[in-house]
Design a protein around this motif. Structure first.
Motif, PDB file in Angstrom:
ATOM      1  N   VAL A  63      -3.011  97.942  63.251  1.00 26.16           N
ATOM      2  CA  VAL A  63      -2.116  99.084  63.343  1.00 26.16           C
ATOM      3  C   VAL A  63      -0.660  98.660  63.203  1.00 26.16           C
ATOM      4  O   VAL A  63       0.115  99.298  62.489  1.00 26.16           O
ATOM      5  CB  VAL A  63      -2.353  99.833  64.674  1.00 26.16           C
ATOM      6  CG1 VAL A  63      -1.365 100.966  64.843  1.00 26.16           C
ATOM      7  CG2 VAL A  63      -3.775 100.358  64.734  1.00 26.16           C
ATOM      8  N   VAL A  64      -0.258  97.573  63.877  1.00 28.31           N
ATOM      9  CA  VAL A  64       1.137  97.122  63.820  1.00 28.31           C
ATOM     10  C   VAL A  64       1.551  96.842  62.382  1.00 28.31           C
ATOM     11  O   VAL A  64       2.573  97.342  61.906  1.00 28.31           O
ATOM     12  CB  VAL A  64       1.346  95.850  64.673  1.00 28.31           C
ATOM     13  CG1 VAL A  64       2.702  95.233  64.400  1.00 28.31           C
ATOM     14  CG2 VAL A  64       1.209  96.180  66.128  1.00 28.31           C
ATOM     15  N   THR A  65       0.770  96.061  61.692  1.00 33.72           N
ATOM     16  CA  THR A  65       1.097  95.701  60.307  1.00 33.72           C
ATOM     17  C   THR A  65       1.180  96.936  59.432  1.00 33.72           C
ATOM     18  O   THR A  65       2.097  97.076  58.624  1.00 33.72           O
ATOM     19  CB  THR A  65       0.033  94.733  59.747  1.00 33.72           C
ATOM     20  OG1 THR A  65      -0.041  93.608  60.613  1.00 33.72           O
ATOM     21  CG2 THR A  65       0.385  94.284  58.347  1.00 33.72           C
ATOM     22  N   ARG A  66       0.237  97.834  59.589  1.00 36.70           N
ATOM     23  CA  ARG A  66       0.209  99.038  58.755  1.00 36.70           C
ATOM     24  C   ARG A  66       1.397  99.955  59.031  1.00 36.70           C
ATOM     25  O   ARG A  66       2.004 100.489  58.115  1.00 36.70           O
ATOM     26  CB  ARG A  66      -1.104  99.792  58.985  1.00 36.70           C
ATOM     27  CG  ARG A  66      -2.314  99.046  58.465  1.00 36.70           C
ATOM     28  CD  ARG A  66      -3.598  99.682  58.973  1.00 36.70           C
ATOM     29  NE  ARG A  66      -4.762  98.949  58.576  1.00 36.70           N
ATOM     30  CZ  ARG A  66      -5.593  99.335  57.610  1.00 36.70           C
ATOM     31  NH1 ARG A  66      -5.390 100.445  56.961  1.00 36.70           N
ATOM     32  NH2 ARG A  66      -6.636  98.600  57.307  1.00 36.70           N
ATOM     33  N   LEU A  67       1.702 100.141  60.315  1.00 33.43           N
ATOM     34  CA  LEU A  67       2.805 101.048  60.647  1.00 33.43           C
ATOM     35  C   LEU A  67       4.171 100.460  60.321  1.00 33.43           C
ATOM     36  O   LEU A  67       5.036 101.152  59.795  1.00 33.43           O
ATOM     37  CB  LEU A  67       2.762 101.436  62.122  1.00 33.43           C
ATOM     38  CG  LEU A  67       1.725 102.477  62.521  1.00 33.43           C
ATOM     39  CD1 LEU A  67       1.746 102.685  64.017  1.00 33.43           C
ATOM     40  CD2 LEU A  67       1.948 103.788  61.797  1.00 33.43           C
ATOM     41  N   THR A  68       4.377  99.183  60.656  1.00 34.58           N
ATOM     42  CA  THR A  68       5.694  98.600  60.421  1.00 34.58           C
ATOM     43  C   THR A  68       5.960  98.379  58.939  1.00 34.58           C
ATOM     44  O   THR A  68       7.118  98.217  58.555  1.00 34.58           O
ATOM     45  CB  THR A  68       5.872  97.284  61.196  1.00 34.58           C
ATOM     46  OG1 THR A  68       4.821  96.385  60.869  1.00 34.58           O
ATOM     47  CG2 THR A  68       5.907  97.535  62.686  1.00 34.58           C
TER      48      THR A  68
END
Length: 171
Positions: A63-68
Motif C-alpha cells: 500500500v505504501v509504495t502504491r500510494l506514495t
C-alpha cells in the motif's frame, strides 16, 4: 449455529499541519472486497480522491509504495489496531501451542481445499451427523486474527464431522 463473517473496511484519517498546528480528523470508511495491497490501495485512493487522506504502511509493492507513487506528500503509518494485531501475531508465533494449532488448521485447510473428493466426503460426514457443512478455512492472511478466529470456529463447530471423515480415510 453462528458463523463468523469477516467484514474488511479501511478507516481513513487525515493529519495535517497548518502554521505549526497539527490536526487529525476522521475522514471516512471505505469497504475493501479483499484484503490485499491492490484492493486496499484502491479503497484508500477512492477515499483520497473524494477529498480524503489516508494512513497505512506497506512493503515493496504494498500500500505504501502504491500510494506514495501517486501521492508523495502522504505520510503512511499503521493504525493502532493493526499494530496490536502485529504484536499479537509476533507473541503468538513464539508459543509452541500456537505453532501446533497453526499447523493443524493449515493442514486441514489444505487437505480439504485442494481436494474436491475430500471436501465432498466431509460434506457427507456433516450431513450424516445432521449438521450444516462448515469447511475448514485458511488461518492466515492480512487480517490475521479474524482469519485465525474463523478457522478455529469452523474447526470447533465441525470437529465431529472432521474426525468422522478422517477416521474413514485413515482407519
Amino acid at each position: 449455529m453462528a458463523v463468523l463473517t469477516v467484514l474488511i473496511e479501511e478507516n481513513i484519517y487525515g493529519r495535517q499541519a497548518v502554521k505549526g498546528q497539527i490536526s487529525v480528523k476522521f475522514l471516512g470508511i471505505e469497504a475493501v472486497t479483499k484484503a490485499n495491497a491492490e484492493n486496499i490501495t484502491s479503497a484508500i485512493t477512492a477515499g483520497v480522491y473524494k477529498g480524503l487522506a489516508s494512513v497505512m504502511l506497506g512493503g515493496k509493492s504494498g500500500v505504501v509504495t502504491r500510494l506514495t507513487a501517486d501521492l508523495p506528500h502522504v505520510l503512511l503509518i499503521h493504525c493502532m489496531p493493526h499494530r496490536l494485531e502485529l504484536n499479537f501475531k509476533d507473541a503468538a508465533s513464539k508459543n509452541p501451542c500456537h505453532t501446533k494449532l497453526d499447523a493443524l488448521l493449515t493442514g486441514l485447510y489444505t487437505f480439504y481445499h485442494y481436494s474436491s473428493h475430500n471436501r465432498a466426503n466431509l460434506k457427507a460426514s456433516f450431513e450424516s451427523l445432521g449438521k450444516k457443512p462448515l469447511m475448514p478455512t485458511r488461518a492466515t492472511g492480512t487480517c490475521w486474527v479474524s482469519h485465525l478466529l474463523t478457522a478455529l470456529d469452523h474447526f470447533l463447530q465441525g470437529y465431529s464431522a472432521i474426525v468422522q471423515h478422517l477416521e474413514q480415510v485413515y482407519p
